[in-house]
Design a protein around this motif. Structure first.
Motif, PDB file in Angstrom:
ATOM      1  N   ARG A 188       0.848  -1.181   0.000  1.00 27.69           N
ATOM      2  CA  ARG A 188       0.000   0.000   0.000  1.00 27.69           C
ATOM      3  C   ARG A 188       0.886   1.235   0.000  1.00 27.69           C
ATOM      4  O   ARG A 188       1.760   1.380   0.848  1.00 27.69           O
ATOM      5  CB  ARG A 188      -0.906  -0.001   1.236  1.00 27.69           C
ATOM      6  CG  ARG A 188      -1.697   1.280   1.413  1.00 27.69           C
ATOM      7  CD  ARG A 188      -2.687   1.177   2.550  1.00 27.69           C
ATOM      8  NE  ARG A 188      -2.161   0.517   3.724  1.00 27.69           N
ATOM      9  CZ  ARG A 188      -1.377   1.103   4.623  1.00 27.69           C
ATOM     10  NH1 ARG A 188      -0.985   2.351   4.442  1.00 27.69           N
ATOM     11  NH2 ARG A 188      -0.964   0.442   5.678  1.00 27.69           N
ATOM     12  N   THR A 195       1.264   5.430   0.063  1.00 26.42           N
ATOM     13  CA  THR A 195       0.620   6.666   0.510  1.00 26.42           C
ATOM     14  C   THR A 195       1.452   7.849   0.055  1.00 26.42           C
ATOM     15  O   THR A 195       2.638   7.933   0.371  1.00 26.42           O
ATOM     16  CB  THR A 195       0.491   6.695   2.051  1.00 26.42           C
ATOM     17  OG1 THR A 195      -0.227   5.533   2.488  1.00 26.42           O
ATOM     18  CG2 THR A 195      -0.255   7.949   2.505  1.00 26.42           C
ATOM     19  N   ASP A 217      -2.201  12.036   1.451  1.00 25.66           N
ATOM     20  CA  ASP A 217      -3.360  11.501   0.736  1.00 25.66           C
ATOM     21  C   ASP A 217      -3.837  10.239   1.457  1.00 25.66           C
ATOM     22  O   ASP A 217      -3.542   9.118   1.041  1.00 25.66           O
ATOM     23  CB  ASP A 217      -2.981  11.191  -0.713  1.00 25.66           C
ATOM     24  CG  ASP A 217      -4.191  10.791  -1.558  1.00 25.66           C
ATOM     25  OD1 ASP A 217      -5.316  10.775  -1.024  1.00 25.66           O
ATOM     26  OD2 ASP A 217      -4.014  10.502  -2.757  1.00 25.66           O
ATOM     27  N   ALA A 218      -4.550  10.439   2.555  1.00 25.54           N
ATOM     28  CA  ALA A 218      -5.011   9.315   3.363  1.00 25.54           C
ATOM     29  C   ALA A 218      -6.360   9.658   3.968  1.00 25.54           C
ATOM     30  O   ALA A 218      -6.561  10.760   4.480  1.00 25.54           O
ATOM     31  CB  ALA A 218      -4.008   8.998   4.470  1.00 25.54           C
ATOM     32  N   LYS A 255      -3.090   5.586   8.576  1.00 26.84           N
ATOM     33  CA  LYS A 255      -2.172   5.702   7.437  1.00 26.84           C
ATOM     34  C   LYS A 255      -1.350   6.981   7.536  1.00 26.84           C
ATOM     35  O   LYS A 255      -0.155   6.991   7.227  1.00 26.84           O
ATOM     36  CB  LYS A 255      -2.955   5.667   6.124  1.00 26.84           C
ATOM     37  CG  LYS A 255      -3.638   4.340   5.856  1.00 26.84           C
ATOM     38  CD  LYS A 255      -4.416   4.369   4.558  1.00 26.84           C
ATOM     39  CE  LYS A 255      -5.131   3.048   4.319  1.00 26.84           C
ATOM     40  NZ  LYS A 255      -5.936   3.065   3.066  1.00 26.84           N
TER      41      LYS A 255
END
Length: 300
Positions: free
Chosen positions: A121, A123, A137-138, A143
């Motif tokens: 994943r 981020t 950008d979470a 995150k």
């Protein structure tokens, strides 16, 4: 390229790092695939394939964090541990106790980890030294915490501060709804959530449905506040503002897309063009939003 969510932070007033210095700092924690004994590993990776750890367009920087997690469900561990416990019972003549079962589960986990699949994943993080913004950008706080945790290890002193505004987003959004009037340069859209404070936590949500001002006032009088509100800024970007000052579901509108798509570019040029446009538009949106919330203050 456009971020879908914004967790907003302030760069420290002492921030003076060049992209090269940021690259050097991040390189100490560049992403490496986890070894067979690690359930999760974190590290920085190039936000653009075959690029550096810091992608620079003008004065704007883009970095990215990768999280690798091994897929090893607890049901699988328990299944193997149960079989191992039965073997132990046959050998020793009695059932394993709590301590022994814990040791069996740990041993099973160590044996299964090398065979587990990995999921990744990424981020992304936008750094705007010109206006002193850092945006992650979470959608989930966990995150964002991963990013901030590794930033704290990578860059010393820690370069990020919390963003505080004079008026709480919940109070401001409730006022806008009660008056049926958005602040300058904003318009209210159709998604709304009002929630009661206290233990009940009773909530009402309007999805793709305009809320009547009389209904708003009735909910407010019963003790509810607006905790989520869909807004449009300058007829250019739609988003949802939350009570914790998170900006979610960010979407550039057609007026932006048409202007940007009109230019014929290759992928690299398009990416940089999108990044320049996003940074410029979001910086203005954030400035207007902070002003609509009474401006910044230095502490909670």
């Amino acid at each position: 390229m456009w971020f879908k969510n914004l967790k907003l932070y302030r760069l420290s007033p002492t921030w003076a790092l060049s992209p090269e210095q940021v690259e050097e700092a991040l390189s100490k924690y560049a992403f490496k695939p986890g070894n067979t004994s690690e359930m999760q590993s974190l590290g920085w990776l190039p936000p653009r394939e075959n690029g550096g750890l810091v992608h620079v367009v003008g004065k704007q920087m883009l970095i990215a964090l990768r999280a690798e997690k091994k897929l090893l469900p607890s049901t699988v561990i328990n299944q193997f541990a149960k079989a191992r416990a039965q073997e132990a019972e046959e050998q020793q003549g009695y059932k394993p106790g709590r301590k022994q079962m814990k040791e069996i589960k740990e041993q099973v986990t160590d044996e299964l980890l090398p065979k587990a699949f990995s999921v990744y994943r990424d981020t992304r993080v936008w750094i705007d030294p010109e206006h002193r913004w850092l945006a992650i950008d979470a959608a989930a706080s966990a995150k964002a915490d991963e990013v901030l945790g590794l930033l704290a290890k990578s860059i010393d002193p820690f370069p990020v501060e919390s963003l505080y505004v004079t008026q709480s987003p919940a109070a401001a959004m409730t006022g806008w709804l009660a008056e049926d009037e958005a602040p300058s340069n904003f318009s209210i859209d159709q998604d709304t959530e009002l929630r009661a404070s206290g233990e009940s936590g009773a909530a009402i949500r309007y999805v793709k449905h305009s809320i009547d001002p009389d209904d708003v006032r009735r909910h407010i009088s019963s003790g509810k506040q607006c905790t989520r509100l869909a807004l449009t800024w300058a007829d250019r970007i739609s988003f949802v503002l939350t009570e914790s000052l998170d900006i979610k579901r960010v979407a550039p509108l057609d007026v932006i897309k048409e202007n940007n798509d009109a230019m014929s570019q290759n992928d690299d040029e398009q990416f940089d063009s999108d990044m320049t446009l996003m940074a410029g538009e979001l910086a203005k949106l954030i400035a207007d939003l902070v002003e609509a919330l009474g401006g910044e203050k230095t502490s909670p």
